[in-house]
Design an enzyme around this catalytic site. Sequence first.
Site, PDB file in Angstrom:
ATOM      1  N   GLY A 145      59.584  73.268  -2.038  1.00 25.89           N
ATOM      2  CA  GLY A 145      59.449  74.160  -3.193  1.00 25.89           C
ATOM      3  C   GLY A 145      58.156  74.949  -3.098  1.00 25.89           C
ATOM      4  N   THR A 158      55.614  78.213  -9.013  1.00 27.79           N
ATOM      5  CA  THR A 158      54.331  78.321  -9.725  1.00 27.79           C
ATOM      6  C   THR A 158      53.301  77.335  -9.166  1.00 27.79           C
ATOM      7  OG1 THR A 158      55.589  78.877 -11.707  1.00 27.79           O
ATOM      8  CG2 THR A 158      53.303  78.219 -12.043  1.00 27.79           C
ATOM      9  N   LYS A 173      57.922  64.938 -13.274  1.00 29.67           N
ATOM     10  CA  LYS A 173      58.004  63.874 -14.288  1.00 29.67           C
ATOM     11  C   LYS A 173      59.431  63.513 -14.637  1.00 29.67           C
ATOM     12  CE  LYS A 173      57.110  68.017 -15.986  1.00 29.67           C
ATOM     13  NZ  LYS A 173      56.032  68.982 -16.107  1.00 29.67           N
ATOM     14  N   LYS A 175      57.013  62.313 -19.805  1.00 29.00           N
ATOM     15  CA  LYS A 175      55.599  61.974 -19.606  1.00 29.00           C
ATOM     16  C   LYS A 175      55.235  60.695 -20.371  1.00 29.00           C
ATOM     17  CE  LYS A 175      54.317  66.791 -18.822  1.00 29.00           C
ATOM     18  NZ  LYS A 175      54.036  68.067 -19.510  1.00 29.00           N
ATOM     19  N   GLY A 214      50.208  75.041 -15.830  1.00 29.74           N
ATOM     20  CA  GLY A 214      49.712  76.203 -15.093  1.00 29.74           C
ATOM     21  C   GLY A 214      49.692  75.886 -13.602  1.00 29.74           C
TER      22      GLY A 214
HETATM   23  N1  LIG Z   1      54.274  74.781 -14.002  1.00 33.38           N
HETATM   24  C1  LIG Z   1      53.517  73.819 -14.518  1.00 33.38           C
HETATM   25  O1  LIG Z   1      52.615  74.088 -15.298  1.00 33.38           O
HETATM   26  C2  LIG Z   1      53.738  72.391 -14.134  1.00 33.38           C
HETATM   27  C3  LIG Z   1      52.804  71.441 -14.535  1.00 33.38           C
HETATM   28  C4  LIG Z   1      52.982  70.076 -14.186  1.00 33.38           C
HETATM   29  C5  LIG Z   1      54.091  69.716 -13.464  1.00 33.38           C
HETATM   30  N2  LIG Z   1      55.005  70.671 -13.095  1.00 33.38           N
HETATM   31  C6  LIG Z   1      56.150  70.229 -12.299  1.00 33.38           C
HETATM   32  O2  LIG Z   1      56.031  70.794 -11.020  1.00 33.38           O
HETATM   33  C7  LIG Z   1      57.326  71.001 -10.477  1.00 33.38           C
HETATM   34  C8  LIG Z   1      57.451  72.460 -10.056  1.00 33.38           C
HETATM   35  O3  LIG Z   1      57.247  73.280 -11.196  1.00 33.38           O
HETATM   36  P1  LIG Z   1      57.041  74.844 -11.063  1.00 33.38           P
HETATM   37  O4  LIG Z   1      56.519  75.286 -12.375  1.00 33.38           O
HETATM   38  O5  LIG Z   1      56.298  75.181  -9.828  1.00 33.38           O
HETATM   39  O6  LIG Z   1      58.574  75.317 -10.933  1.00 33.38           O
HETATM   40  P2  LIG Z   1      59.114  76.682 -10.302  1.00 33.38           P
HETATM   41  O7  LIG Z   1      60.483  76.867 -10.839  1.00 33.38           O
HETATM   42  O8  LIG Z   1      58.112  77.768 -10.459  1.00 33.38           O
HETATM   43  O9  LIG Z   1      59.186  76.322  -8.740  1.00 33.38           O
HETATM   44  C9  LIG Z   1      60.174  75.529  -8.159  1.00 33.38           C
HETATM   45  C10 LIG Z   1      60.550  76.171  -6.846  1.00 33.38           C
HETATM   46  O10 LIG Z   1      61.423  75.307  -6.114  1.00 33.38           O
HETATM   47  C11 LIG Z   1      62.412  76.113  -5.503  1.00 33.38           C
HETATM   48  N3  LIG Z   1      63.566  75.301  -5.182  1.00 33.38           N
HETATM   49  C12 LIG Z   1      64.560  74.887  -5.996  1.00 33.38           C
HETATM   50  N4  LIG Z   1      65.463  74.157  -5.323  1.00 33.38           N
HETATM   51  C13 LIG Z   1      65.029  74.097  -4.045  1.00 33.38           C
HETATM   52  C14 LIG Z   1      65.508  73.484  -2.869  1.00 33.38           C
HETATM   53  N5  LIG Z   1      66.654  72.801  -2.868  1.00 33.38           N
HETATM   54  N6  LIG Z   1      64.800  73.622  -1.726  1.00 33.38           N
HETATM   55  C15 LIG Z   1      63.654  74.328  -1.717  1.00 33.38           C
HETATM   56  N7  LIG Z   1      63.138  74.933  -2.817  1.00 33.38           N
HETATM   57  C16 LIG Z   1      63.822  74.816  -3.960  1.00 33.38           C
HETATM   58  C17 LIG Z   1      62.682  77.209  -6.527  1.00 33.38           C
HETATM   59  O11 LIG Z   1      63.267  78.323  -5.887  1.00 33.38           O
HETATM   60  C18 LIG Z   1      61.281  77.507  -7.032  1.00 33.38           C
HETATM   61  O12 LIG Z   1      60.629  78.489  -6.257  1.00 33.38           O
HETATM   62  C19 LIG Z   1      58.311  70.554 -11.534  1.00 33.38           C
HETATM   63  O13 LIG Z   1      58.652  69.203 -11.316  1.00 33.38           O
HETATM   64  C20 LIG Z   1      57.494  70.669 -12.815  1.00 33.38           C
HETATM   65  O14 LIG Z   1      57.953  69.823 -13.835  1.00 33.38           O
HETATM   66  C21 LIG Z   1      54.834  71.992 -13.398  1.00 33.38           C
HETATM   67  N1  LIG Z   2      56.241  72.612 -19.060  1.00 28.63           N
HETATM   68  C1  LIG Z   2      55.156  71.704 -19.003  1.00 28.63           C
HETATM   69  C2  LIG Z   2      54.412  71.881 -17.734  1.00 28.63           C
HETATM   70  C3  LIG Z   2      53.364  70.837 -17.497  1.00 28.63           C
HETATM   71  O1  LIG Z   2      53.931  69.603 -17.228  1.00 28.63           O
HETATM   72  C4  LIG Z   2      54.239  71.946 -20.200  1.00 28.63           C
HETATM   73  O2  LIG Z   2      54.425  72.948 -20.906  1.00 28.63           O
HETATM   74  O3  LIG Z   2      53.373  71.133 -20.467  1.00 28.63           O
END
Ligand SMILES: NC(=O)c1ccc[n+]([C@@H]2O[C@H](COP(=O)([O-])OP(=O)(O)OC[C@H]3O[C@@H](n4cnc5c(N)ncnc54)[C@H](O)[C@@H]3O)[C@@H](O)[C@H]2O)c1
Ligand SMILES: N[C@@H](CCO)C(=O)O
Length: 435
Positions: free
Chosen positions: A15, A18, A107, A207, A309
Amino acid sequence: MSEVRNTPITVAMLGCGTVGGQVARLLHEQADDLTARIGRPIRLTGIAVRRPHRHPEIDPELLTTDAEALVDSGVDLIVEVIGGIEPARSLLLRALKSGTSVVTANKALLAEHGPELHAAADSSGADLYFEAAVAGAIPLLRPLRESLAGDRISRVMGIVNGTTNYVLSAMDASGSGYAETLDEAGRLGYAEADPTADVDGFDAAAKAAILASSAFHTRVRAEDVHREGISGLSAADVAAAQLLGRTVKLLAICERVVDQSGAESVSVRVHPAMIPRAHPLASVGGAFNAVFVEAEAAGQLMFYGQGAGGAQTASAVLGDVVAVARNRVAGGYGPRESAYARLPVRPMGETPTRYHVSLDVADRTGVLSQVALVFAEHDVSIAIVRQEGRSDEASLVLVTHTASDAALRSTVDKLAGLPAVREVVSVMRVEGEEA
Ligand SMILES: NC(=O)c1ccc[n+]([C@@H]2O[C@H](COP(=O)([O-])OP(=O)(O)OC[C@H]3O[C@@H](n4cnc5c(N)ncnc54)[C@H](O)[C@@H]3O)[C@@H](O)[C@H]2O)c1
Ligand SMILES: N[C@@H](CCO)C(=O)O
Ligand code: NA
């Protein structure tokens, strides 16, 4: 330097959204410092994505659409930032069973399939780290799993979802609309791919399950967590809180409950609650998170920072990458799952809580005593009553002392059926003050 010290620790990432985009950037920009801190270079060998053309900033040689082949490529460590259950679950089980360590921010996956992932890690001696999964950048799981491993935790309570906190802060400050602030939280990269995971409390519940498992050495799964989100909240709820000098926050609460016979259980819940404006959690605004931990010897601890973020979450991912890499260099491994206590999860109905109830009632003799009688019939004691008349109608606000959630819920149901009650304007739990 010897040959061994020059052999890189190899990392593959699944992946690149973000969070993943920021992990790739930091691994590249901080390569020299990371090498010095780990004692060996760290090399990103591949990134699995769905659409390579969407990642012009990444060296095309690193990109692949074959995540399974990347997992099987013999790297030391997999970073999973895809999110969701499948294919993340199958890919991580495959990695862990073959001895490849895992760092994940997922999570949802941990809260549903944590025991299976931990067992796979145990079977091969691989590491499983997940600091980014709870409260983003804030170091919280490592303090619970390591720093507080010698103490006895009684309570973990806080704001663990940035998106809903962003929305609630805006509603409280300016009365802004729910939908418009939610869209903004999505644009800023806080919201989950499907923001109902945020607003309906699923993200916070996952969480809470991870926090309770770590704090109480017990397996708590997402489905064990009582969950209420913010989608049912109205401007009237926010205004009702403001009237009494309170504000509304979506709280995750994990408590050790000891009943009269000395039997222990855990209560794990996520719901909106009114807290006093003077409470430290009341001033936590925007996408910030804050979590209180109470432990027998340590007393009260508070953790505060950016809970969401890309870069913020990537910071926690990188910290875990360094920890795993150091374990590889030293030849050991990190903390395993600790679930020996096996405490039962207490049903929400039996959990002691307090309610704030705001009613529109007919302004005539005897109504207040009718309302008070319903509370008394359910053995619920009233702490505050406030009444204001408006022509033939009155607004009645009641705050209870602590009672079982089931008794409070039945009280409200009965009140709603009283002929003198024209409308139940707002019902919300109260936290953060003496009962
Ligand atoms: N964004 C946040 O603030 C945040 C904070 C804490 C935890 N998280 C966790 O981090 C993880 C990623 O979040 P994010 O915000 O980066 O999500 P996102 O949707 O921006 O990124 C996920 C990426 O994975 C790719 N993807 C999906 N299926 C795939 C596959 N089979 N093979 C390869 N790539 C694939 C998607 O195309 C996308 O680019 C999630 O588990 C989320 O809960 C996010
Ligand atoms: N969507 C989650 C990302 C961080 O885990 C939030 O808003 O807190
Ligand atoms: Na964290």
